[in-house]
Design a protein around this motif. Structure first.
Motif, PDB file in Angstrom:
ATOM      1  N   THR A 664       0.811  -1.228   0.000  1.00 52.11           N
ATOM      2  CA  THR A 664       0.000   0.000   0.000  1.00 52.11           C
ATOM      3  C   THR A 664       0.839   1.272   0.000  1.00 52.11           C
ATOM      4  O   THR A 664       0.360   2.371  -0.292  1.00 52.11           O
ATOM      5  N   GLY A 665       2.094   1.106   0.433  1.00 48.88           N
ATOM      6  CA  GLY A 665       2.958   2.279   0.526  1.00 48.88           C
ATOM      7  C   GLY A 665       2.823   3.071   1.835  1.00 48.88           C
ATOM      8  O   GLY A 665       3.423   4.129   2.000  1.00 48.88           O
ATOM      9  N   LYS A 666       1.975   2.584   2.805  1.00 47.03           N
ATOM     10  CA  LYS A 666       1.756   3.287   4.073  1.00 47.03           C
ATOM     11  C   LYS A 666       2.515   2.564   5.167  1.00 47.03           C
ATOM     12  O   LYS A 666       2.346   1.354   5.351  1.00 47.03           O
ATOM     13  N   ILE A 667       3.290   3.304   5.984  1.00 50.38           N
ATOM     14  CA  ILE A 667       4.180   2.727   6.976  1.00 50.38           C
ATOM     15  C   ILE A 667       3.435   2.049   8.104  1.00 50.38           C
ATOM     16  O   ILE A 667       3.861   1.024   8.643  1.00 50.38           O
ATOM     17  N   GLN A 668       2.242   2.614   8.439  1.00 44.23           N
ATOM     18  CA  GLN A 668       1.488   2.014   9.519  1.00 44.23           C
ATOM     19  C   GLN A 668       0.989   0.638   9.175  1.00 44.23           C
ATOM     20  O   GLN A 668       0.875  -0.248  10.025  1.00 44.23           O
ATOM     21  N   HIS A 669       0.654   0.448   7.870  1.00 43.70           N
ATOM     22  CA  HIS A 669       0.232  -0.889   7.406  1.00 43.70           C
ATOM     23  C   HIS A 669       1.375  -1.890   7.531  1.00 43.70           C
ATOM     24  O   HIS A 669       1.163  -3.040   7.949  1.00 43.70           O
ATOM     25  N   TYR A 670       2.575  -1.454   7.164  1.00 39.89           N
ATOM     26  CA  TYR A 670       3.722  -2.366   7.219  1.00 39.89           C
ATOM     27  C   TYR A 670       4.031  -2.752   8.671  1.00 39.89           C
ATOM     28  O   TYR A 670       4.354  -3.898   8.970  1.00 39.89           O
ATOM     29  N   LEU A 671       3.856  -1.745   9.647  1.00 42.26           N
ATOM     30  CA  LEU A 671       4.116  -2.035  11.056  1.00 42.26           C
ATOM     31  C   LEU A 671       3.091  -3.010  11.610  1.00 42.26           C
ATOM     32  O   LEU A 671       3.400  -3.918  12.390  1.00 42.26           O
ATOM     33  N   ALA A 672       1.860  -2.853  11.147  1.00 41.12           N
ATOM     34  CA  ALA A 672       0.793  -3.780  11.582  1.00 41.12           C
ATOM     35  C   ALA A 672       1.096  -5.191  11.101  1.00 41.12           C
ATOM     36  O   ALA A 672       0.901  -6.173  11.828  1.00 41.12           O
ATOM     37  N   PHE A 673       1.603  -5.332   9.812  1.00 36.27           N
ATOM     38  CA  PHE A 673       1.944  -6.658   9.248  1.00 36.27           C
ATOM     39  C   PHE A 673       3.083  -7.306  10.044  1.00 36.27           C
ATOM     40  O   PHE A 673       3.078  -8.509  10.289  1.00 36.27           O
ATOM     41  N   VAL A 674       4.031  -6.471  10.520  1.00 34.46           N
ATOM     42  CA  VAL A 674       5.172  -7.007  11.270  1.00 34.46           C
ATOM     43  C   VAL A 674       4.698  -7.533  12.610  1.00 34.46           C
ATOM     44  O   VAL A 674       5.052  -8.626  13.049  1.00 34.46           O
ATOM     45  N   VAL A 675       3.841  -6.698  13.263  1.00 33.75           N
ATOM     46  CA  VAL A 675       3.317  -7.131  14.565  1.00 33.75           C
ATOM     47  C   VAL A 675       2.526  -8.407  14.416  1.00 33.75           C
ATOM     48  O   VAL A 675       2.643  -9.355  15.209  1.00 33.75           O
ATOM     49  N   LEU A 676       1.679  -8.457  13.362  1.00 35.60           N
ATOM     50  CA  LEU A 676       0.870  -9.649  13.111  1.00 35.60           C
ATOM     51  C   LEU A 676       1.760 -10.866  12.855  1.00 35.60           C
ATOM     52  O   LEU A 676       1.492 -11.974  13.352  1.00 35.60           O
ATOM     53  N   GLY A 677       2.842 -10.703  12.108  1.00 36.11           N
ATOM     54  CA  GLY A 677       3.759 -11.809  11.822  1.00 36.11           C
ATOM     55  C   GLY A 677       4.434 -12.328  13.072  1.00 36.11           C
ATOM     56  O   GLY A 677       4.588 -13.533  13.264  1.00 36.11           O
ATOM     57  N   VAL A 678       4.814 -11.363  13.972  1.00 34.78           N
ATOM     58  CA  VAL A 678       5.486 -11.778  15.206  1.00 34.78           C
ATOM     59  C   VAL A 678       4.542 -12.597  16.046  1.00 34.78           C
ATOM     60  O   VAL A 678       4.901 -13.613  16.636  1.00 34.78           O
ATOM     61  N   LEU A 679       3.274 -12.102  16.155  1.00 37.14           N
ATOM     62  CA  LEU A 679       2.284 -12.829  16.944  1.00 37.14           C
ATOM     63  C   LEU A 679       2.051 -14.240  16.397  1.00 37.14           C
ATOM     64  O   LEU A 679       1.950 -15.211  17.155  1.00 37.14           O
ATOM     65  N   VAL A 680       1.937 -14.357  15.054  1.00 33.32           N
ATOM     66  CA  VAL A 680       1.725 -15.683  14.439  1.00 33.32           C
ATOM     67  C   VAL A 680       2.906 -16.582  14.736  1.00 33.32           C
ATOM     68  O   VAL A 680       2.736 -17.769  15.090  1.00 33.32           O
ATOM     69  N   PHE A 681       4.091 -16.044  14.603  1.00 35.01           N
ATOM     70  CA  PHE A 681       5.300 -16.836  14.881  1.00 35.01           C
ATOM     71  C   PHE A 681       5.317 -17.290  16.322  1.00 35.01           C
ATOM     72  O   PHE A 681       5.680 -18.433  16.628  1.00 35.01           O
ATOM     73  N   TYR A 682       4.894 -16.345  17.241  1.00 33.68           N
ATOM     74  CA  TYR A 682       4.940 -16.666  18.663  1.00 33.68           C
ATOM     75  C   TYR A 682       3.976 -17.799  18.989  1.00 33.68           C
ATOM     76  O   TYR A 682       4.323 -18.757  19.678  1.00 33.68           O
ATOM     77  N   PHE A 683       2.741 -17.662  18.494  1.00 35.58           N
ATOM     78  CA  PHE A 683       1.739 -18.691  18.815  1.00 35.58           C
ATOM     79  C   PHE A 683       2.053 -20.051  18.171  1.00 35.58           C
ATOM     80  O   PHE A 683       1.635 -21.087  18.682  1.00 35.58           O
ATOM     81  N   ILE A 684       2.729 -20.077  17.040  1.00 34.52           N
ATOM     82  CA  ILE A 684       3.037 -21.352  16.350  1.00 34.52           C
ATOM     83  C   ILE A 684       4.264 -22.023  16.936  1.00 34.52           C
ATOM     84  O   ILE A 684       4.272 -23.231  17.206  1.00 34.52           O
ATOM     85  N   PHE A 685       5.307 -21.269  17.202  1.00 33.40           N
ATOM     86  CA  PHE A 685       6.588 -21.896  17.562  1.00 33.40           C
ATOM     87  C   PHE A 685       6.939 -21.798  19.052  1.00 33.40           C
ATOM     88  O   PHE A 685       7.924 -22.392  19.494  1.00 33.40           O
ATOM     89  N   VAL A 686       6.178 -21.006  19.824  1.00 32.96           N
ATOM     90  CA  VAL A 686       6.554 -20.865  21.251  1.00 32.96           C
ATOM     91  C   VAL A 686       5.516 -21.595  22.099  1.00 32.96           C
ATOM     92  O   VAL A 686       4.319 -21.523  21.831  1.00 32.96           O
TER      93      VAL A 686
END
Length: 686
Positions: A664-686
């Protein structure tokens, strides 16, 4: 003398060839279409041949003059250099045969001036005669087997042209083709025999081959191979000299002009086979000779039985020729060398005379019938003749002399040669126990006398059934009667021996001696000395018996056809199937048509079926299989390969579409995707 013989031989060989070339290219532009040129050139060669004969015989020399020149050198790692030579061999056999060929050729040329007058292809006819004479002369003069085979095939070609000269007649073209094809069968055997000798001796020349055999060098060191080579070379004679079982071409060859029959089928071409046997005699084993003797005897008997029943004047003479050739071949096979070759020479004179006499009769009959617009009566059928004696006196008396000669009546040349052959059969049977040969020989002699006087009486004696048909018939012109008179003179005994009851003391037997065998003694027939002693001991009984049998044959013909004391029709009916078989030529033509021609057609049908069903089936099956495979390959390509490619493209398109939405070109969207990725990683592998 040697140089003069060489020069004369070259001239005798090439003058007829020069005549052929001139006539075939310029004949129609020459006066009288060049008949005088062809006849004159052959007349010159005849004089040369007579000079060679007189010079050679008068010298009392049995020396063989040989002239040779290298033609081709073959180089082979196994055998080294092999020279193929060209050359001449001149001995007594050569000069006698040269005179026979040139004399008959000259008389046929002379006779043809009257007989062929007005023919549409007049100059071409004389050109072909020259080509044939050239080819036949080459056979006589050559000193090696290769040259002989080359000229042998040239004789076949020129005879094809002459037999089929009137090619607008289907029967003539068929006869020419038949003669050519049948002779190829014999020539194939001859070629194989020649190659057996060449492979072993590395030469085609007679002298080194004979010398090698004399030294004990047999082909592949095997007596069987030597016998096989001799019999295979004899196959060439079986074809050219119309011996059983290749005799069927000669009667059909009568479709050619009658002078051609005299030239080819009486004295020259058919005699080439006999000359071949005589030339190759030194290498023939006893086994090969006995095969040759029996082939000749069988041929003589079969042809004589057929001649008894025929009504076409030329067919009777054709089968008579086959029978007499069988006599000659039989004589050479049993060792009566001089007698067999003498019969070749004497037969050349009286049989050429018989054919030319028949031509004179046919010529007159055609003229008489055509004047009355009678184009349906067969001018060659002796049943349409009769009563010609008073109308054709020269033809009549000369024909009588020829008939007496072939019947073996004393004071004729035919009696001298035939009597020696008959004595030879008795001598051979006394030495070797082959009693069937003299029985056949004497039987054929009696049959010959009967059927020849049957022909003579029906042609010249009696009353014609329809006098109007021959009312205008006249004697033939001088160009046709002069050859008859010359040949009639040559059919008397004085030209061969001054003793009318024996030929052995004459010049011919002195000049033509049986050549020494060049093979090991164990393979040789009875020696010439032993054989000649037996012949002398049995000469008188053979002479008496032959005269009685010939007399019985003549008396039988006079009884039936002149005095009509018995009916020929009743006699033929009494013989039933035998007469029918002989009249139909023992069904040889039908049998060959059914077995060989029909068999060939059946074989071609089988091969066609095999080609269409098997070969083409395999090809077509392979094509169908390839087609089915290509269809499957196409489906696989279109549905699997292309499907995967297209699916990949579609998936990547969808993936690209999704990814485009994320970009989208918007920084807030990219930060939300990063947070979402971290959460997914945490719930799957931790």
């Amino acid at each position: 003398m040697e140089q003069s013989m060489l020069h004369l031989s070259l001239l005798i060989l090439f003058i007829p060839l020069a005549g052929f070339l001139i006539l075939v290219f310029f004949g129609k532009k020459l006066p009288r279409q060049g008949d005088w040129l062809g006849t004159s050139l052959i007349g010159i060669t005849l004089l040369m041949a007579l000079y060679m004969l007189i010079s050679k015989i008068s010298s009392m020399s049995t020396e063989t003059l040989t002239y040779s020149a290298s033609w081709v050198i073959l180089r082979n790692s196994s055998f080294g250099a092999t020279s193929i030579d060209l050359g001449f061999m001149i001995d007594n056999l050569t000069v006698v045969m040269l005179v026979v060929v040139m004399l008959v050729s000259f008389l046929v040329h002379l006779f043809s001036i009257g007989y062929m007058k007005g023919d549409a292809r007049y100059s071409r006819y004389f050109a072909y005669l020259g080509l044939f004479t050239f080819s036949m002369t080459g056979i006589v003069l050559t000193h090696n087997l290769l040259m002989m085979y080359i000229f042998w095939e040239l004789v076949g070609v020129s005879s094809y042209l002459l037999i089929g000269f009137w090619y607008e007649k289907k029967s003539a073209t068929n006869a020419a083709s038949k003669a050519f094809i049948v002779n190829r069968i014999g020539d194939a055997g001859m070629f194989i025999g020649i190659m057996i000798l060449f492979i072993h001796f590395s030469t085609f020349t007679f002298e080194p081959i004979f010398s090698g055999l004399a030294a004990g060098d047999l082909p592949f060191q095997s007596t069987a191979w030597l016998t096989a080579a001799g019999i295979l070379i004899f196959c060439g004679a079986v074809g050219k000299s119309a011996q059983f079982p290749l005799h069927v071409w000669l009667p059909d060859a009568m479709e050619g002009p009658t002078p051609v029959s005299a030239l080819i089928h009486a004295a020259t071409m058919v005699a080439a086979g006999v000359y071949l046997i005589a030339r190759m005699f030194p290498m023939l084993t006893a086994e090969a000779l006995i095969v040759i003797a029996y082939i000749g005897a069988i041929t003589a008997l079969i042809a004589a039985t057929i001649a008894l029943t025929q009504y076409d004047i030329k067919k009777v003479l054709a089968y008579s020729t086959i029978s007499q050739l069988g006599f000659m071949v039989m004589a050479l096979g049993l060792g009566a060398f001089a007698a067999g070759f003498m019969h070749l020479v004497t037969h050349a004179a009286f049989k050429a005379g018989l054919f030319l006499g028949a031509g004179s009769v046919i010529f007159a009959m055609h003229n008489a019938l055509h004047k009355k617009n009678d184009h349906h009566t067969d001018a060659q059928d002796i049943r349409n003749m009769g009563g010609l004696k008073s109308r054709m006196p020269v033809t009549y008396w000369t024909f009588l002399i020829f008939t007496l000669a072939i019947a073996g009546v004393p004071l004729t040349s035919g009696f001298l040669s035939k009597d020696e052959i008959l004595a030879g059969t008795l001598a051979f049977s006394s030495l070797n126990g082959h009693y069937l040969l003299p029985i056949i020989a004497f039987t054929v002699a009696g049959m010959t006398a009967f059927y020849m006087f049957r022909l003579f009486i029906l042609t010249f004696h009696g009353n014609h059934a329809d006098e109007s048909r021959i009312s205008g018939l006249m004697e033939s012109p001088l160009t046709m009667t002069i050859p008859l008179l010359i040949l009639a003179g040559l059919s008397t005994f004085v030209f061969y021996s001054f003793n009318p009851l024996g030929a052995s003391g004459g010049w011919f037997f002195s000049a033509i001696e049986r050549p020494a065998s060049m093979i090991p003694e164990a393979l040789q027939p009875a020696s010439a000395e032993i054989f000649n002693q037996a012949v002398k001991a049995l000469h008188t009984p053979a002479l008496i018996l032959s005269v009685l049998i010939a007399g019985a044959g003549i008396f039988g013909a006079v009884w039936v056809y002149e005095w009509k004391k018995s009916s020929a029709d009743v006699i033929s009916q009494n013989f039933g199937a035998l007469y029918k078989g002989a009249f139909n030529k023992w069904y040889f033509d039908e049998m060959y048509q059914y077995v060989f021609v029909g068999g060939t057609f059946i074989l071609t049908k089988i091969l066609r079926w095999f080609d269409e069903k098997i070969i083409d089936g395999i090809v077509n099956g392979a094509a169908t299989l390839s087609e089915r495979f290509s269809v499957m390959n196409r489906w696989f390509d279109e549905n699997i390969i292309d499907g995967l490619v297209n699916f990949t493209a579609w998936f990547m398109g969808i993936l690209g579409f999704v990814l485009r939405r994320l970009q989208t070109g918007k920084i807030q969207h990219y930060l939300a995707f990063v947070v979402l990725g971290v959460l997914v990683f945490y719930f799957i592998f931790v």
